[in-house]
Design a protein around this motif. Structure first.
Motif, short mmCIF file in Angstrom:
data_model
loop_
_atom_site.label_atom_id
_atom_site.label_comp_id
_atom_site.label_asym_id
_atom_site.label_seq_id
_atom_site.Cartn_x
_atom_site.Cartn_y
_atom_site.Cartn_z
N LEU A 1 0.65 -1.45 7.35
CA LEU A 1 1.74 -0.60 7.82
C LEU A 1 3.04 -0.81 7.05
CD1 LEU A 1 1.13 -0.79 11.68
CD2 LEU A 1 0.44 1.01 10.08
N GLN A 2 2.92 -0.90 5.74
CA GLN A 2 4.11 -0.96 4.91
C GLN A 2 4.62 0.45 4.65
OE1 GLN A 2 3.64 -3.19 1.32
NE2 GLN A 2 3.23 -5.13 2.36
N PRO A 3 5.92 0.69 4.72
CA PRO A 3 6.46 2.04 4.49
C PRO A 3 6.34 2.42 3.02
CG PRO A 3 8.23 0.45 4.73
CD PRO A 3 6.97 -0.29 5.04
N PRO A 4 6.54 3.70 2.70
CA PRO A 4 6.45 4.15 1.30
C PRO A 4 7.35 3.33 0.39
CG PRO A 4 6.56 6.04 2.77
CD PRO A 4 6.78 4.83 3.63
N SER A 5 6.81 2.97 -0.77
CA SER A 5 7.53 2.16 -1.75
C SER A 5 6.99 2.49 -3.13
CB SER A 5 7.36 0.67 -1.44
OG SER A 5 5.98 0.31 -1.53
N LEU A 6 7.53 1.84 -4.15
CA LEU A 6 7.03 2.07 -5.51
C LEU A 6 5.59 1.59 -5.65
CD1 LEU A 6 10.15 1.05 -7.66
CD2 LEU A 6 9.30 3.35 -7.15
N LYS A 7 5.25 0.52 -4.98
CA LYS A 7 3.89 -0.01 -5.05
C LYS A 7 2.91 0.89 -4.30
CE LYS A 7 1.13 -4.17 -4.20
NZ LYS A 7 1.13 -5.56 -3.65
N HIS A 8 3.34 1.38 -3.15
CA HIS A 8 2.52 2.27 -2.32
C HIS A 8 3.36 3.51 -1.98
CE1 HIS A 8 -0.50 -0.88 -1.83
NE2 HIS A 8 0.47 -1.71 -1.49
N PRO A 9 3.34 4.54 -2.82
CA PRO A 9 4.22 5.71 -2.60
C PRO A 9 4.04 6.39 -1.25
CG PRO A 9 3.25 5.77 -4.81
CD PRO A 9 2.57 4.66 -4.07
N PHE A 10 2.83 6.34 -0.68
CA PHE A 10 2.59 6.92 0.64
C PHE A 10 2.48 5.86 1.72
CE2 PHE A 10 0.50 11.25 -0.62
CZ PHE A 10 1.65 11.56 -1.33
N GLY A 11 2.83 4.62 1.39
CA GLY A 11 2.74 3.54 2.36
C GLY A 11 1.31 3.04 2.52
N THR A 12 1.09 2.18 3.52
CA THR A 12 -0.24 1.65 3.83
C THR A 12 -0.56 1.89 5.29
OG1 THR A 12 0.63 -0.55 4.33
CG2 THR A 12 -0.02 -0.13 2.06
N ASP A 13 -1.85 1.87 5.62
CA ASP A 13 -2.26 2.08 7.00
C ASP A 13 -2.38 0.75 7.74
OD1 ASP A 13 -4.59 0.97 6.06
OD2 ASP A 13 -5.80 2.78 6.28
N HIS A 14 -2.95 0.77 8.94
CA HIS A 14 -3.01 -0.42 9.77
C HIS A 14 -4.01 -1.46 9.25
CE1 HIS A 14 -5.75 2.66 11.07
NE2 HIS A 14 -6.48 1.80 11.74
N TYR A 15 -4.80 -1.11 8.25
CA TYR A 15 -5.70 -2.08 7.61
C TYR A 15 -5.16 -2.55 6.26
CZ TYR A 15 -9.25 -0.86 11.07
OH TYR A 15 -9.95 -0.65 12.23
N GLY A 16 -3.99 -2.08 5.89
CA GLY A 16 -3.41 -2.46 4.61
C GLY A 16 -3.92 -1.64 3.45
N ARG A 17 -4.55 -0.52 3.72
CA ARG A 17 -5.08 0.33 2.65
C ARG A 17 -4.03 1.33 2.18
NH1 ARG A 17 -10.40 2.01 6.03
NH2 ARG A 17 -8.68 2.70 7.37
N ASP A 18 -4.04 1.59 0.88
CA ASP A 18 -3.08 2.50 0.27
C ASP A 18 -3.36 3.93 0.74
OD1 ASP A 18 -0.95 3.10 -1.76
OD2 ASP A 18 -2.60 4.23 -2.66
N VAL A 19 -2.38 4.56 1.38
CA VAL A 19 -2.58 5.90 1.94
C VAL A 19 -2.74 6.93 0.83
CG1 VAL A 19 -1.54 7.71 3.36
CG2 VAL A 19 -1.36 5.33 4.07
N LEU A 20 -1.99 6.79 -0.27
CA LEU A 20 -2.10 7.74 -1.37
C LEU A 20 -3.51 7.77 -1.93
CD1 LEU A 20 -0.97 9.70 -3.45
CD2 LEU A 20 -0.16 7.73 -4.78
N SER A 21 -4.10 6.61 -2.15
CA SER A 21 -5.46 6.55 -2.67
C SER A 21 -6.44 7.21 -1.72
CB SER A 21 -5.87 5.09 -2.92
OG SER A 21 -5.01 4.48 -3.87
N ARG A 22 -6.26 6.96 -0.43
CA ARG A 22 -7.18 7.54 0.56
C ARG A 22 -6.98 9.05 0.68
NH1 ARG A 22 -10.12 4.38 3.59
NH2 ARG A 22 -10.06 5.75 5.43
N VAL A 23 -5.75 9.52 0.51
CA VAL A 23 -5.50 10.96 0.54
C VAL A 23 -6.20 11.65 -0.64
CG1 VAL A 23 -3.71 12.70 0.16
CG2 VAL A 23 -3.37 10.93 1.88
N ILE A 24 -6.12 11.04 -1.81
CA ILE A 24 -6.77 11.63 -2.99
C ILE A 24 -8.28 11.69 -2.79
CG2 ILE A 24 -7.24 11.31 -5.44
CD1 ILE A 24 -4.43 10.11 -5.71
N PHE A 25 -8.87 10.61 -2.28
CA PHE A 25 -10.30 10.62 -2.01
C PHE A 25 -10.62 11.55 -0.84
CE2 PHE A 25 -10.55 6.90 -4.72
CZ PHE A 25 -11.84 6.98 -5.24
#
Length: 299
Positions: free
Chosen positions: A71-95
């Motif tokens: 649950l990290q908010p959007p940042s340079l490392k994770h532009p779309f933030g992370t979910d409750h498991y620590g997964r990158d939301v941007l990567s999961r959106v693309i998939f």
């Protein structure tokens, strides 16, 4: 001499196709929104195809847990933030876009030929038993909203992506049948059809070689518009747990999982939902452009 004639014929056909493409593009590009829709649609499809390459963290599309980055908010490392498991939301959106387009790639090639063939048969044999059976059957399906019908069908099967494809396919064919029925009925009494019948041309050839090519405009337009709507229905099935199951990064599943985290961790839900909206917008604008290609008044 014969080879020279064949070569000239090939060249003339190539030139004819080039002229047709230039005319199509001219009509299509007259609307800036259609060009924007094409750009959005092409970008989404390209991202879906190249997902393992363009996703920042492709391993996050499967079983991956890193609670230290949850649950990290959007940042340079994770532009779309992370979910409750620590997964990158941007990567999961693309998939997630990849799985959505897989749904479209399976459903539309199944429902379009089925619906069009049935609609052409009913339209050509209008007033016959064939017409009555096909159109009354389509009326039964059309009388229930596609989403409700898909939910009803998917609820009696095991939740999975394949079963969601089956549920959507069963509910979608009647719309193409009715569209083809209307188009063929309006063309049946044209002079070229009457002439073909008088010359003894077979009914199958008349239906699928003479009439159907003149009905492709509305069918292709609807197919383009339906890309977004099929994705939306598939996301709705996943949202209620009847579609793709975790850890598959389906857009509908991601919205459902993130809805429990609103409003604090808004990015988990907002970005997948925005992606669905952008895809629908892009293909709707693209469909309008395709409609312009087949509209004579746009000359």
């Amino acid at each position: 001499m014969q080879e020279l004639r064949v070569e000239r014929l090939k060249v003339s056909k190539i030139e004819l196709w080039k002229d047709s493409i230039r005319k199509w593009w001219f009509r299509f590009s007259r609307s800036p929104l259609s060009v924007v829709g094409f750009a959005i649609s092409a970008t989404c499809v390209a991202l879906a195809i190249l997902a393992p390459i363009v996703a920042p963290y492709p391993e996050h599309a499967g079983w991956y847990i890193n609670l230290d980055e949850a649950l990290q908010p959007p940042s340079l490392k994770h532009p779309f933030g992370t979910d409750h498991y620590g997964r990158d939301v941007l990567s999961r959106v693309i998939f997630g876009m990849r799985y959505s387009f897989i749904l479209v790639a399976v459903v539309l090639p199944l429902v379009i030929p089925t619906g069009v063939i049935l609609g052409v048969l009913a339209g050509y044999f209008r007033g016959s038993l064939i017409d009555y059976v096909i159109m009354r059957l389509s009326d039964i399906f059309v009388s229930v909203p596609p989403l409700v019908m898909a939910l009803a069908i998917a609820s009696v099967m095991k939740p999975s992506m394949i079963n969601s494809m089956i549920a959507v396919s069963i509910t979608w064919w009647p719309w193409y049948a009715r569209l083809a029925y209307s188009a063929v009925s309006s063309q049946k009494n044209e002079y070229y059809v009457i002439y073909s019948e008088i010359t003894g041309m077979s009914k199958l050839r008349i239906m699928f070689k003479e009439i159907l090519p003149n009905c492709l405009g509305p069918i292709l337009t609807k197919a383009t518009l339906d890309v977004g709507w099929v994705i939306l229905v598939g996301a709705a099935l996943s949202f209620v747990g009847l579609g793709a199951q975790p850890p598959t990064p389906d857009l509908g599943t991601m919205v459902a999982e993130g809805s429990h985290l609103l409003p604090a961790s808004w990015w988990v839900t907002i970005f997948p939902a925005m992606t669905i909206s952008i895809i629908i917008l892009g293909f709707n604008l693209l469909g309008d452009g395709i409609k312009d290609i087949f509209t004579e008044e746009r000359y």
